[in-house]
Design a protein around this motif. Structure first.
Motif, short mmCIF file in Angstrom:
data_model
loop_
_atom_site.label_atom_id
_atom_site.label_comp_id
_atom_site.label_asym_id
_atom_site.label_seq_id
_atom_site.Cartn_x
_atom_site.Cartn_y
_atom_site.Cartn_z
N ASN A 32 0.80 -1.24 -0.10
CA ASN A 32 -0.12 0.03 -0.08
C ASN A 32 0.95 1.10 0.04
O ASN A 32 0.19 2.21 0.23
N LYS A 33 2.08 1.29 -0.17
CA LYS A 33 2.93 2.32 -0.15
C LYS A 33 3.81 2.21 -1.76
O LYS A 33 4.42 1.15 -2.05
N LEU A 41 -1.29 4.24 -1.04
CA LEU A 41 -2.09 3.73 -2.13
C LEU A 41 -3.41 3.49 -1.69
O LEU A 41 -3.46 2.85 -0.43
N VAL A 42 -4.49 3.82 -2.49
CA VAL A 42 -5.73 3.09 -2.13
C VAL A 42 -5.60 1.89 -2.97
O VAL A 42 -4.89 1.47 -3.50
N LEU A 86 8.97 0.97 -5.63
CA LEU A 86 8.29 0.19 -4.30
C LEU A 86 9.26 0.32 -3.13
O LEU A 86 8.92 0.03 -2.08
N ALA A 87 10.52 0.64 -3.30
CA ALA A 87 11.41 0.59 -2.07
C ALA A 87 12.16 1.81 -2.21
O ALA A 87 12.41 2.54 -3.16
N GLU A 88 12.34 2.44 -0.79
CA GLU A 88 12.85 3.76 -0.53
C GLU A 88 14.28 3.40 -1.08
O GLU A 88 15.16 2.53 -0.69
N THR A 128 -9.35 8.84 -11.66
CA THR A 128 -8.92 7.73 -10.80
C THR A 128 -8.13 7.68 -9.86
O THR A 128 -6.97 8.18 -10.06
N ARG A 129 -8.56 7.73 -8.45
CA ARG A 129 -7.68 8.09 -7.36
C ARG A 129 -6.55 6.73 -7.34
O ARG A 129 -6.82 5.74 -7.48
N LEU A 130 -5.28 7.40 -6.85
CA LEU A 130 -4.39 6.28 -7.06
C LEU A 130 -4.13 6.24 -5.42
O LEU A 130 -3.54 5.08 -4.79
#
Length: 192
Positions: free
Chosen positions: A30-31, A45-46, A146-148, A116-118
């Motif tokens: 979700n990030k 993220l939604v 997906l990774a910092e 469209t909401r992300l």
């Protein structure tokens, strides 16, 4: 009666255990991380088809796009189409949305339209968002991942004899007396 209760308890335990195993096998992400000019911010993220498709694409590699200012957002082509579920909304500062199925918009002010909401960038004020998003500028290089990022640019392919055998932290700092953990030695990750 006792046998029936014992049987029902066993069935309940087995179904809960199987449900937990199924949940463990299906990780939810979700990030995402948004990097602009060396600065990185997380975005929550939604859960919808578009974000699942975006996460699947980011599992292969980060996506870098060039975005331009539009007086209330930075926006541009994502380089791929995602499933849309447009709804009329008023996007708020920090919102990340999909426009026309293939454009990403990141807001530093409000705007009403069908998107469209992300997701939403975490923890920045409006003025911090304007600075982070380079409001008023164009040709802004934005990387989604997906990774910092770790900040490690890499180590020489052929380490010099002076560096060979030295141990470095994942931040690239030389470590004299390492404790247990993950380090870099001779250009490779090692676990001590």
């Amino acid at each position: 009666m006792r046998q029936i209760i014992l049987f029902l308890a066993t069935m309940l335990f087995c179904s809960c255990s199987a449900d937990n195993e199924a949940k463990a096998e299906t990780p939810t992400m979700n990030k995402i991380y948004i990097t602009i000019d060396g600065q990185t911010q997380s975005a929550t993220l939604v859960d919808n088809d578009a974000t699942r498709e975006l996460v699947a694409a980011l599992q292969n590699a980060p996506i870098t796009v060039t975005l331009n200012d539009n007086n209330f957002e930075i926006w541009g082509a994502l380089g791929r189409s995602l499933t849309t579920k447009n709804e009329q909304m008023t996007a708020q500062p920090g919102d990340v949305v999909l426009y026309n199925g293939s454009n990403i918009c990141i807001f530093y002010e409000s705007n009403s339209w069908s998107y469209t909401r992300l997701g939403h960038i975490d923890g920045l004020s409006e003025s911090e968002l304007r600075t982070f998003l380079k409001a008023g500028e164009n040709n802004i290089s934005v990387t989604l991942s997906l990774a910092e990022p770790t900040g490690i640019k890499g180590l020489p392919l052929n380490p010099s004899p002076v560096r060979e055998g030295r141990i470095y932290s994942l931040n690239g700092v030389k470590i004299e007396n390492p404790s247990k953990g993950i380090y870099i030695k001779n250009g490779k990750k090692v676990i001590l």
